[in-house]
Design a protein around this motif. Sequence first.
Motif, PDB file in Angstrom:
ATOM      1  N   ALA A  88       9.182  22.673  70.729  1.00 55.23           N
ATOM      2  CA  ALA A  88       8.961  23.370  69.457  1.00 55.23           C
ATOM      3  C   ALA A  88       7.789  22.760  68.700  1.00 55.23           C
ATOM      4  O   ALA A  88       6.986  23.479  68.098  1.00 55.23           O
ATOM      5  CB  ALA A  88      10.229  23.327  68.618  1.00 55.23           C
ATOM      6  N   ALA A  89       7.697  21.425  68.719  1.00 49.75           N
ATOM      7  CA  ALA A  89       6.597  20.740  68.027  1.00 49.75           C
ATOM      8  C   ALA A  89       5.256  21.085  68.657  1.00 49.75           C
ATOM      9  O   ALA A  89       4.278  21.373  67.959  1.00 49.75           O
ATOM     10  CB  ALA A  89       6.825  19.234  68.056  1.00 49.75           C
ATOM     11  N   LEU A  90       5.210  21.061  69.980  1.00 53.62           N
ATOM     12  CA  LEU A  90       3.962  21.363  70.683  1.00 53.62           C
ATOM     13  C   LEU A  90       3.592  22.838  70.525  1.00 53.62           C
ATOM     14  O   LEU A  90       2.418  23.182  70.362  1.00 53.62           O
ATOM     15  CB  LEU A  90       4.093  20.990  72.154  1.00 53.62           C
ATOM     16  N   ASN A  91       4.584  23.704  70.521  1.00 50.99           N
ATOM     17  CA  ASN A  91       4.325  25.127  70.329  1.00 50.99           C
ATOM     18  C   ASN A  91       3.837  25.431  68.915  1.00 50.99           C
ATOM     19  O   ASN A  91       3.102  26.401  68.700  1.00 50.99           O
ATOM     20  CB  ASN A  91       5.583  25.951  70.625  1.00 50.99           C
ATOM     21  N   ALA A  92       4.237  24.588  67.963  1.00 50.02           N
ATOM     22  CA  ALA A  92       3.778  24.762  66.579  1.00 50.02           C
ATOM     23  C   ALA A  92       2.324  24.328  66.405  1.00 50.02           C
ATOM     24  O   ALA A  92       1.708  24.637  65.384  1.00 50.02           O
ATOM     25  CB  ALA A  92       4.678  23.976  65.624  1.00 50.02           C
ATOM     26  N   GLY A  93       1.802  23.591  67.398  1.00 44.79           N
ATOM     27  CA  GLY A  93       0.404  23.184  67.340  1.00 44.79           C
ATOM     28  C   GLY A  93       0.156  21.706  67.445  1.00 44.79           C
ATOM     29  O   GLY A  93      -0.993  21.269  67.488  1.00 44.79           O
ATOM     30  N   ALA A  94       1.229  20.904  67.490  1.00 48.15           N
ATOM     31  CA  ALA A  94       1.045  19.458  67.629  1.00 48.15           C
ATOM     32  C   ALA A  94       0.493  19.136  69.020  1.00 48.15           C
ATOM     33  O   ALA A  94       0.821  19.808  69.998  1.00 48.15           O
ATOM     34  CB  ALA A  94       2.364  18.721  67.421  1.00 48.15           C
ATOM     35  N   ASP A  95      -0.359  18.123  69.087  1.00 43.10           N
ATOM     36  CA  ASP A  95      -0.884  17.666  70.369  1.00 43.10           C
ATOM     37  C   ASP A  95       0.005  16.599  70.984  1.00 43.10           C
ATOM     38  O   ASP A  95       0.000  16.399  72.202  1.00 43.10           O
ATOM     39  CB  ASP A  95      -2.290  17.084  70.178  1.00 43.10           C
TER      40      ASP A  95
END
Length: 248
Positions: A88-95
Amino acid sequence: MRLISRIDVKNEWAIKGIHLEGLRKVGDPNTLAVDYYKAGVDEIVFMDAVASLYNRNNLFGVIEKACENVFVPIALGGGIRSVADAAAALNAGADKVIINTGAVHDINLISDVAARFGSQCIVGSIEAKKIDTRWEAYIDNGREVTGLDVVDWAQTLEKAGVGELMITSVDKEGTQRGFDVQLVAAVQEVTRRPIIVSGGYGQPKHLDALLAKVRPSGIAVAAALHYKKQEVAEIRAQMNGYEDTDPS
């Protein structure tokens, strides 16, 4: 070395405390992120300061908004307790995702996330307090003791598959009185993973004291930037002076 802006967030406000306590609002997290990006930071860390209270990270919306105007790597921490949370974090845009409490509760979380997304996107976070002659790892934003020795735990996180480590000295955090250089040196001696140093920066002499002994991959700064004690360009210029030198 990377200059990293650390932005701790509580209920959609950027906050700052001392020893991770006594939290004070310092502004809108996205406004700060854009300002620091434009000023030249290499990376931005968003940490959910109250994730343990809700047992989940509440910053996915913050990350999505930040990605509209910030074009340096973003790392998200707080409340990452499962592969689904990391996704979810990576899909939100976090690298990258930053994991502390979740790893203490289940070290397999690190290897599971690494198997799914790769070690390069995992930062193992260690919140350290000095107890006599050693450092002990804490969780839940520095509130709960684990009984784990920081040096041993750093090696465990490396073996589990983290790509880098973020070492936060709770004793120094928010004080602006200097880094715990001995802590960083002790961890750097036992791991090959890049280290981000967090907690204690307040003025140029603190950076000199740190870089005279160790060479981390990143320096995370919060209060000095939030309270405009120093500009990004000033800190960056000082760091650049050490790029081609070895610590004594």
